[in-house]
Motif scaffolding. Structure first.
Motif, PDB file in Angstrom:
ATOM      1  N   UNK A 136     -11.886   9.915   0.655  1.00 25.90           N
ATOM      2  CA  UNK A 136     -11.881   8.923  -0.410  1.00 25.90           C
ATOM      3  C   UNK A 136     -10.687   7.988  -0.274  1.00 25.90           C
ATOM      4  N   UNK A 137     -10.893   6.684  -0.325  1.00 24.10           N
ATOM      5  CA  UNK A 137      -9.729   5.812  -0.497  1.00 24.10           C
ATOM      6  C   UNK A 137      -9.068   6.149  -1.836  1.00 24.10           C
ATOM      7  N   UNK A 138      -7.756   5.976  -1.872  1.00 26.86           N
ATOM      8  CA  UNK A 138      -7.051   6.257  -3.120  1.00 26.86           C
ATOM      9  C   UNK A 138      -6.107   5.114  -3.430  1.00 26.86           C
ATOM     10  N   UNK A 144      -7.940   7.722   5.918  1.00 24.25           N
ATOM     11  CA  UNK A 144      -7.155   8.172   7.075  1.00 24.25           C
ATOM     12  C   UNK A 144      -5.662   7.989   6.874  1.00 24.25           C
ATOM     13  N   UNK A 145      -5.300   7.128   5.936  1.00 23.10           N
ATOM     14  CA  UNK A 145      -3.891   6.796   5.742  1.00 23.10           C
ATOM     15  C   UNK A 145      -3.406   5.684   6.647  1.00 23.10           C
ATOM     16  N   UNK A 165       2.999   3.465  -0.288  1.00 24.22           N
ATOM     17  CA  UNK A 165       1.973   4.451  -0.616  1.00 24.22           C
ATOM     18  C   UNK A 165       1.748   5.347   0.595  1.00 24.22           C
ATOM     19  N   UNK A 166       1.500   6.619   0.345  1.00 24.85           N
ATOM     20  CA  UNK A 166       1.215   7.550   1.439  1.00 24.85           C
ATOM     21  C   UNK A 166       0.336   8.683   0.901  1.00 24.85           C
ATOM     22  N   UNK A 167      -0.181   9.466   1.823  1.00 24.06           N
ATOM     23  CA  UNK A 167      -1.022  10.585   1.398  1.00 24.06           C
ATOM     24  C   UNK A 167      -0.910  11.722   2.394  1.00 24.06           C
ATOM     25  N   UNK A 183     -13.456   5.029   6.979  1.00 23.42           N
ATOM     26  CA  UNK A 183     -12.405   6.028   6.825  1.00 23.42           C
ATOM     27  C   UNK A 183     -11.056   5.504   7.316  1.00 23.42           C
ATOM     28  N   UNK A 184     -11.113   4.664   8.326  1.00 21.49           N
ATOM     29  CA  UNK A 184      -9.867   4.118   8.874  1.00 21.49           C
ATOM     30  C   UNK A 184      -9.313   2.978   8.030  1.00 21.49           C
TER      31      UNK A 184
END
Length: 132
Positions: free
Chosen positions: A32-34, A54-55, A70-72, A108-109
């Motif tokens: 999921x994009x966030x 994917x970040x 922003x990061x995940x 996703x990328x």
């Protein structure tokens, strides 16, 4: 069902830094994009930053570009917002959000939406107050 919980808000002096966390539960949000949104006193909810599943892709509003990151960490089902050089205009309730699950490699990328209408899951928010 998924659930998002923000933490890390508080009172901070202008020029200082703060890091917000968003922990997801109930399902994996790795596809999921966030994003982060905020709503200041008497203002509409506005986009702050978003990150692809994917970040690898990030996007920022002009007002925070160069100051916020922003990061995940998908393995921890957690997203972060590092906020540096805070100013009075950053005072707001900050919300984390997750968009719908994506499937193609390109999505996703690269997909990191800015519109609130693109997001299906929302946290309750955490207050950030910047003082002079």
């Amino acid at each position: 069902q998924g659930r998002l919980v923000e933490s890390g808000g508080g009172l901070v002096k202008a020029g200082n830094s703060l890091t917000l966390s968003c922990v997801a539960s109930g399902r994996s949000f790795s596809s999921h994009p966030m994003g982060w949104f905020r709503q200041g006193p008497g203002k509409e909810r506005e986009f702050v930053a978003a990150i692809s599943p994917s970040g690898l892709s990030e996007i920022y509003s002009d007002s925070v570009k160069g100051r916020f990151t922003i990061s995940r960490e998908n393995i921890k089902n957690t997203m972060y917002l590092q906020m540096n050089n805070l100013n009075l205009e950053d005072t707001a309730v900050y919300f984390c959000a997750a968009s719908r699950s994506l499937t193609t490699i390109s999505e996703l990328l690269n997909t990191a939406p800015q519109a609130p209408s693109e997001y299906e899951y929302w946290g309750q928010g955490t207050q950030v107050t910047v003082s002079s």
